[in-house]
Design an enzyme around this catalytic site. Sequence first.
Site, PDB file in Angstrom:
ATOM      1  N   GLU A 256     -13.873  -6.660  -5.240  1.00 51.47           N
ATOM      2  CA  GLU A 256     -14.045  -5.206  -4.553  1.00 51.47           C
ATOM      3  C   GLU A 256     -13.073  -4.661  -4.045  1.00 51.47           C
ATOM      4  O   GLU A 256     -12.922  -5.209  -2.875  1.00 51.47           O
ATOM      5  CB  GLU A 256     -15.438  -5.343  -3.937  1.00 51.47           C
ATOM      6  CG  GLU A 256     -16.559  -5.984  -4.658  1.00 51.47           C
ATOM      7  CD  GLU A 256     -17.260  -5.120  -5.572  1.00 51.47           C
ATOM      8  OE1 GLU A 256     -16.835  -3.884  -5.731  1.00 51.47           O
ATOM      9  OE2 GLU A 256     -18.006  -5.573  -6.429  1.00 51.47           O
ATOM     10  N   CYS A 290     -14.599   2.260   1.451  1.00 49.09           N
ATOM     11  CA  CYS A 290     -13.864   1.906  -0.061  1.00 49.09           C
ATOM     12  C   CYS A 290     -14.141   3.071  -1.009  1.00 49.09           C
ATOM     13  O   CYS A 290     -13.480   3.737  -1.887  1.00 49.09           O
ATOM     14  CB  CYS A 290     -14.296   0.630  -0.617  1.00 49.09           C
ATOM     15  SG  CYS A 290     -16.296   0.463  -0.833  1.00 49.09           S
ATOM     16  N   GLU A 387      -4.664   5.155  -1.216  1.00 50.68           N
ATOM     17  CA  GLU A 387      -6.054   4.987  -0.344  1.00 50.68           C
ATOM     18  C   GLU A 387      -5.580   5.338   1.186  1.00 50.68           C
ATOM     19  O   GLU A 387      -4.858   4.306   1.563  1.00 50.68           O
ATOM     20  CB  GLU A 387      -6.702   3.934  -0.816  1.00 50.68           C
ATOM     21  CG  GLU A 387      -8.086   3.778   0.011  1.00 50.68           C
ATOM     22  CD  GLU A 387      -8.517   2.306  -0.247  1.00 50.68           C
ATOM     23  OE1 GLU A 387      -7.976   1.365  -0.143  1.00 50.68           O
ATOM     24  OE2 GLU A 387      -9.998   2.143  -0.264  1.00 50.68           O
TER      25      GLU A 387
END
Length: 484
Positions: A256, A290, A387
Amino acid sequence: MASKDYLHFIDGCAVAASDGQTLPLIDPVSESLAGSLAAGTAEDVDRAVRAARRELDGGAWSRLSGAARGQLIQRLADLVERDAGLIAAMDAQAIGRPGIEPTLLDLPNALGTLRTSAGWADKIEGRTIPTDGYMGMATLSYTRREPVGVVAAIVPWNTPFMITCWKVGPLLAAGCTVVIKPAEETPASALHLALLCREAGIPDGVVNVVTGRGNVVGATLCEHPGVDKVTFTGSPAVGRQIQQLAGAHFKRVSLELGGKSPQIIFADADLERAVQGCAMGLFFNQGQVCAAGSRILVHREVAQQVAQALAAIADAIKVGDPSQQGVQMGAVAKRQQFDSINAHIRRGIEEGAQLLAGGPSEAGAGLFVRPTIFSGARNDMSIAREEIFGPVGTIIAFDTQEEAISLANDSRYGLGATVWTRDVARAHEIAHAVKAGAVGINCWAPIDPHLPWGGVKSSGIGRECGLAGVLAYTEEKVITVLMA
Ligand code: NAD
């Protein structure tokens, strides 16, 4: 903050590292020493894996029925509910966020995951499969779903308890055992969960926690011959290393990873709701999420209006020591994170995006980052591609639906996406066209224990939560009997 020293939890006992070494724990609000954690060694990992193997291969745990496992997980959930306030405070203090956030979101979600997992434990079924028989003779073939084995669960610091439960609930339901490796910054809640497992009556050795460095404890787990599966949540860079290490031994791996999730706003949307949803997707947990909706794609007609509304929200957020009255946003988790977020913000300015709110923050007392909004950005700018894992939003205007889809998919990530529109047909068209693991229509990141969660592309491999999350901890075995 009172100083706390954390040990491993192996086979039902709190133990120090085999060589007695520790790592410091730093409070992100004051940047002062907050305690220590055991710096796990390969020997510690081996001890934990052996305990987990014993319970899996003939130990008390392996002899329990699914129903009995379900009852134990329900009891664990009751204990988590009892200690929810304490656990929320542990996670909040460790990363400097206001306690209200884990209280309202992380803990109810973690509890839901445990309760849902408990419900699945006695419903893990096989199938009977009709075949053409064997060399002209009739056969009966059926499948069994067996536990995948000993699991290494490697967890990040951003929402540590919730993510630990996404792994521990389903894997216990499936009959596996586990060695948890919490992030260096957040050992407390994983260790508390292990204590609660013991209190619930889960046999010693089923749930173990080894704290310490990722490149020692985590890497050793990935290569240990006694580990069958690695489940990892964290950065793509570490995910790649883990896949290489574990893949060399043919271990099962689920990853993940991060995201750069788009929020697509059409001119017909309920703009007030869309702006509120975007603000939550940008600023919840200081943006250290996330699924953060950090790329805001807005129809040009309403782009300026949305940008100004988001900037006004960003400017109004009170940032500071989360223990103080009225503070809505705390510190970011660590100095490395603080420096990286600010470097991204500076790069956005250099690249020519328009800074509407916030901007680089000075290092002073505490790791506080100002909520930041860029508008007039392009999708090839680093602030639209990388990110940032901080409270930074990048607004990009589009003219057509096709352009919106193309911009949304022009990313190496594919975790979440949101579409804001009143047009039901368009909402579903976009939801189908966007490459992501989960799409929200008129809501940001509807993460729920009953729903599968995970990404495509560089956002990861596999799914957690829901039935998919439980089956991910099983192997399907087929058995064929000759009926002649
Ligand atoms: P990270 O990858 O640095 O660390 C995560 C965990 O991996 C920690 O426990 C760390 O100790 C361990 N680790 C580090 N190096 C290792 C190695 N060589 N071998 C094995 N383990 C190692 O990530 P982080 O900074 O802690 O978390 C931020 C990242 O996590 C972001 O990219 C974020 O998007 C991602 N994340 C994803 C999800 C999701 O559900 N997709 C959820 C939360 C966070």
